[in-house]
Design an enzyme around this catalytic site. Structure first.
Site, PDB file in Angstrom:
ATOM      1  CG  ASP B  36      22.708 -72.490 -25.185  1.00 16.94           C
ATOM      2  OD1 ASP B  36      21.748 -71.825 -24.780  1.00 16.94           O
ATOM      3  OD2 ASP B  36      23.891 -72.216 -24.920  1.00 16.94           O
ATOM      4  CG  ASP B 299      -1.619 -47.940 -60.296  1.00 11.05           C
ATOM      5  OD1 ASP B 299      -2.496 -47.133 -59.927  1.00 11.05           O
ATOM      6  OD2 ASP B 299      -1.848 -49.121 -60.580  1.00 11.05           O
ATOM      7  N   GLY B 434      -1.418 -47.450 -47.397  1.00 11.74           N
ATOM      8  CA  GLY B 434      -1.256 -46.218 -46.648  1.00 11.74           C
ATOM      9  C   GLY B 434      -2.234 -45.159 -47.128  1.00 11.74           C
ATOM     10  CG  MET B 435      -1.911 -43.364 -51.046  1.00  5.49           C
ATOM     11  SD  MET B 435      -1.729 -41.668 -50.526  1.00  5.49           S
ATOM     12  CE  MET B 435      -3.060 -40.923 -51.455  1.00  5.49           C
TER      13      MET B 435
END
Lengths: 464, 514
Positions: B36, B299, B434-435
């Site tokens: 642990d 942007d 993403g783009m």
């Protein structure tokens, strides 16, 4: 089995760092493809599984926690009903062929009767439930696998030599028992037909088939592995079956195989390193009354391929802090590679199960003219670090908790857990094992200015 | 019992250990079974800690189970006392000790008789609190212990410092970017002309704790840990505290405004007149932080109206939601936290800023929600990063639980003005990637894969698509394809259309466009 005494056996306080034995889940669920591991216990264990075996959790693992809540601890909730609910959900979501319950410290302390509940639920939900008590009260790290495999021995089908003979055709198709009787003596073939060899210990399937192949070269066919790739393919066990372990931490499984399933245990060193692999095969051959063929040449050949690594290891010293029970075999291999081992820490030492390995260790020390290392059972990490400061080994094989601090104190380290996940068994993988060991030695750089120690604590000491 | 694959917040003892091992020269002794002590591994690996983690276990084994710990815990405490001479030893209970119900307080009392170190028992209930709450509690406990003692020994210096000063409470190991945040906060305070009295617990010495009340006020940068200590100091020593997280431009401005207010209460003590930070805030917002300019730039215009999902601890999730919505004009469809104990306050913070609020500890629920919403980007923990990987949506990591990657060597604060720059980069890069990822699709690029339904939970669609219709969504850019496909199916279901032909897809498109 013969036991013998090694004068330098010691036992310390047991204040050492190791992984909780439930970590075996992390590799066993991958090995047994149709299984589902359910760890019954508290958040503490779940958090460990999530953190210690790293990012594997994200690959949709077939394991989960049945997390005890306050109501479970105080028995306000009915264990059986709770487990039934959870297992039904697992069945719906994943439809495994077997559910393996891993009992933890929590279930031990509150004395949850997992073994009693399992058969009832098994009937109810129609999936086999295997119970393994892999808890930190009794066991360390890899011993978790031992408890699971020991529990699984009871689920293996009964060995029946007639049935096996009838199915020989099928088995031949799988290429498992491919013996060409042409070259071999006839009575030998009969003997092999009557007996069967089952190997136990979880290895990646590639490594397992390499070992199968090594034995096949000596015309020994392996009739099965415990564990198998699929739960339904568990090997048959019973009288007339020889069993041999591939890992040093499987003593309970060995005991269960001998006492409960009446198998014959082949006590051999473990197939780690070319020397270990050869000794392992030789021992199995001797049991089957086969004269080993070309083993020595093969071993020498392997050693030759290792020559670049051996130049690095020669004369270097190692300190094994001990946390996974592979230590004796690894130390023996490293001594054979020309290293000096100062200390072998080990969580638990089964002198009977590891007898052949210990003997080989002694012989190797004599052969390589190295001192016999002290073997420290249940080590005390704090004292070990003190000893290490005195001995200044070239390499410490240790857990992750100590690796970075030791590196900062100018002691090269190798993370011990990698040995349990990497492929180190058999002659072919000897290179991989040495690759692991020599990595810290190879990357040794003296370029970082004059800093001998990068520990912050030491700096503070100098300041004050 | 609960079926759980993953947890966001760890068990209670982790919080205690995190706080204890953040202080200098404090040792924690865990009452726990073998294995642990993995906290040592976590700390040593994720933070690449150079020194041995000052945590040991007093191992609970079969003998302890049978006969109780007896002298074992006491011996282990005195051993640590002799070996390492810590200032304080914190006996840390785990789930095991909470079940065994041993009288740990008794061990502490007896051990403190013989040891030079102070010994206390961490006062946390394993079943009631999680890692963060336990950390909060332990920090308060340690502070209270040393302040009470100083008061009894009358070594407490209750005069405030001459110059305005503050304590920073809640920086600790291994917190998400805590080290960098701490440096940024110190810089911010220095520029405001405020001295840092103490930073706790990280790197703090216990003997200095008695000087805590000398600060003019306290700063609690993260809601999760430090609030209890701050409330205690307010109640007992009349110290005001600021619990606004200076994350994002407007939050940072609010934060500075609060400081101005607090300091000006004592203005008569200052040689100068009243402090006015307005010019400073203006200057920083315009020139040091690029975030304000960035959100006006072209942007950021492209980001306007894009959808995002947010999940994390209460502090980070709430602040990032605010930044996205108010400072960047991004639509937050869903904002959530796993800090159930702080749900009320979280709701209050993000109310009106996002489509839905999610308070849960279940990562499958989070995953399914994100899959349903299909945002253009996710901001979450490491878990959400992996959810994003599976359904092909970029993700920026903004909160623990974290990974070694989230302990960068370079300077990456989330707080203060430099923090706003870092966050703007993080957000922009997530969307931008993403783009980029999708632009080949727009031009009918390399996409030969089948349609992904982008759902985490397996759902079987009982609606047939004709071959012709099937090819229709392929012409749609990938990042909206799944949604259009689903809309079409919903449309078909609503109108009892058994098979989707090309006409149906157009009909659905017409219906869904406003």
């Amino acid at each position: 089995m013969k036991t013998f005494d090694i004068p330098t056996f010691e036992c310390e306080t047991g204040n050492y760092h190791t992984f909780c034995p439930i970590s075996c889940v992390a590799w066993l669920y991958q090995k047994i493809e149709d299984s589902f591991f359910l760890v019954v216990g508290t958040k503490t264990r779940g958090y460990f599984l999530q953190n210690a075996p790293g990012v594997m959790i994200f690959a949709e693992p077939r394991y989960a926690m049945a997390e005890s809540e306050e109501g479970d601890i105080s028995a306000q909730l009915n264990d059986q009903k709770e487990l039934e609910r959870i297992c039904l959900r697992v069945k719906n979501d994943r439809n495994p062929s077997v559910i393996i319950w891993i009992g933890t410290c929590t279930t031990e302390i509150i004395k949850m009767d997992l073994e009693g509940i399992a058969p009832k639920l098994e009937k109810q939900i129609g999936i086999p439930i295997v119970v393994a008590r892999a808890n930190g009260l009794d066991y360390a790290f890899t011993q978790g696998e031992d408890t699971v495999l020991a529990a699984m021995t009871h689920r293996c089908p009964e060995f029946n030599c007639h049935v096996i003979n009838q199915h020989r055709g099928d088995i031949n198709n799988f290429g498992v028992a491919d013996i060409s009787p042409k070259n071999k003596l006839f009575d030998e073939a009969i003997r092999l037909n009557r007996c069967s060899l089952v190997l136990f210990g979880s290895l990646p399937s590639g490594v397992a088939s390499q070992l199968n192949l090594e034995l096949k070269r000596q015309s020994i066919s392996v009739s099965g592995w415990l564990p198998s790739q699929k739960y339904n393919e568990l090997p048959a066990l019973g009288e007339g079956v020889y069993v041999c372990g591939v890992n040093p931490f499987l003593s309970r499984t060995a005991t269960a195989l001998m006492r409960r399933r009446k198998c014959q245990l082949v006590g051999a060193p473990f197939p780690i390193g070319p020397d270990g692999t050869r000794a392992w095969i030789e021992k199995i051959c001797s049991v089957f009354n086969i004269k080993p063929n070309g083993l020595e040449e093969r071993e020498n050949q392997i050693w030759k391929t290792l020559i670049d690594y051996l130049q690095i290891t020669a004369g270097k010293s190692v300190f094994l802090m001990g946390d996974n029970l592979l230590e004796i075999s690894i130390a023996r291999f490293l001594i054979r590679c020309g290293m000096v081992v100062y200390e072998i820490g080990i969580p638990y030492m089964d002198r009977r199960y590891q007898a052949a390995e210990l003997l080989l260790l002694q012989q190797t020390c004599k052969k390589m003219k190295r001192p016999m290392p002290r073997i420290v059972e249940k080590p005390d990490n704090y004292s070990q670090v003190q000893r290490m400061h005195e001995l200044q080994p070239d390499l410490a094989i240790t857990g992750m908790a100590h690796a970075n601090p030791l590196e900062a104190r100018n002691i090269d380290t190798k993370w011990s857990v990698e040995f349990t996940f990497a492929q180190i068994h058999g002659s072919v993988n000897a290179r991989d094992a040495l690759e692991l060991v020599t990595r810290p030695l190879r990357r040794r750089i003296d370029s970082v200015s004059d800093c001998r120690s990068l520990s912050k604590q030491t700096v503070n000491v100098q300041e004050s | 019992m609960k079926l759980a694959y993953w947890m966001y917040a760890g068990p209670a003892h982790i919080g205690t250990l995190r706080v204890a091992s953040s202080f200098k020269n404090v040792h924690a002794v865990m009452h726990a079974p073998l294995g642990d002590d993995y906290f040592n591994v976590m700390r040593s690996t994720s933070e690449r800690e150079r020194d041995f983690t000052p945590v040991t276990a007093s191992v609970v084994d079969r003998h302890v189970l049978a006969r109780g710990s007896q002298e074992k815990v006491i011996n282990n405490i005195s051993r640590k006392d002799e070996e390492q001479h810590p200032d304080l030893i914190v006996l840390t209970p785990t789930c095991t000790s909470s079940i065994l119900q041993e009288d740990l307080q008794n061990f502490v009392d007896r051990a403190s008789l013989s040891s030079e170190s102070d010994v206390i028992l961490a006062d946390v209930n394993y079943h009631r609190v999680n890692e963060l709450q336990a950390g909060d509690r332990t920090l308060e406990q340690i502070i209270r212990f040393y302040l009470d003692r100083a008061r009894k020994q009358s070594t407490l210096d209750r005069s405030v410092t001459n110059k305005p000063s503050a304590n920073i409470i809640g920086i600790f190991t291994p917190g998400f970017h805590n080290q960098h945040d701490c440096r940024e906060l110190k810089r911010l305070l220095a520029e405001l002309g405020i001295a840092v009295n103490q930073v706790i617990p990280e790197g703090g010495y216990l003997k200095n704790l008695r000087d805590l009340p000398r600060a003019w006020f306290n700063i609690v940068p993260y809601r999760e840990v430090g609030l209890m200590a701050a409330t205690f100091l307010e109640k007992e020593y009349g110290m005001p505290y600021i619990s606004i997280t200076p994350m994002g431009i407007s939050n940072t401005a609010d934060f500075i405004l609060q400081i101005e207010k607090l300091v000006n209460v004592w203005a008569y003590a200052l040689s100068d007149k009243k402090l006015n930070y307005k010019f400073y805030v203006d200057n920083q917002t315009k020139f040091v932080s690029q975030a304000a300019w960035f959100s006006k730039s072209i942007d950021c215009q492209n980001l306007a109206g894009k959808e995002a999902a947010i999940f994390g601890d209460a502090t980070h999730a709430a602040s990032i939601t605010k930044i996205l919505v108010k400072e960047m004009g991004i639509r937050v469809s869903c904002s959530g936290t796993y800090c159930k104990h702080d749900a009320e306050r979280f709701n209050e913070q993000v109310q009106g800023l996002c489509g839905e609020i999610m308070v849960t500890e279940d990562h499958t629920e989070v995953g399914d929600t994100i899959a349903r919403i299909e945002p253009s980007a996710i901001f979450g923990t490491q878990m959400e990063r992996h959810i994003g990987k599976r359904i092909d949506i970029p993700c920026g990591v903004i909160s623990s639980p974290v990974h070694i990657q989230n302990f960068p060597l370079g300077y990456r604060p989330f707080l203060g003005y430099e923090g706003t720059n870092q966050i703007a980069d993080l957000i922009y890069n997530s969307f931008n990637l993403g783009m980029e990822d999708h632009s080949p699709d727009v031009f009918g690029g390399h996409d030969t894969k089948g349609i992904s339904t982008k759902s985490l939970s397996i759902e079987i669609s009982d609606i047939n698509w004709t071959l012709e219709a099937e090819s229709e969504p392929n012409r749609i850019p990938g990042f909206v394809r799944g949604k259009i496909k689903r809309n079409t199916e919903v449309f078909a279901k609503q109108n009892n259309i058994p098979e989707i032909t090309i006409d149906v897809t157009y009909a659905a498109k017409e219906k869904s466009s406003p």
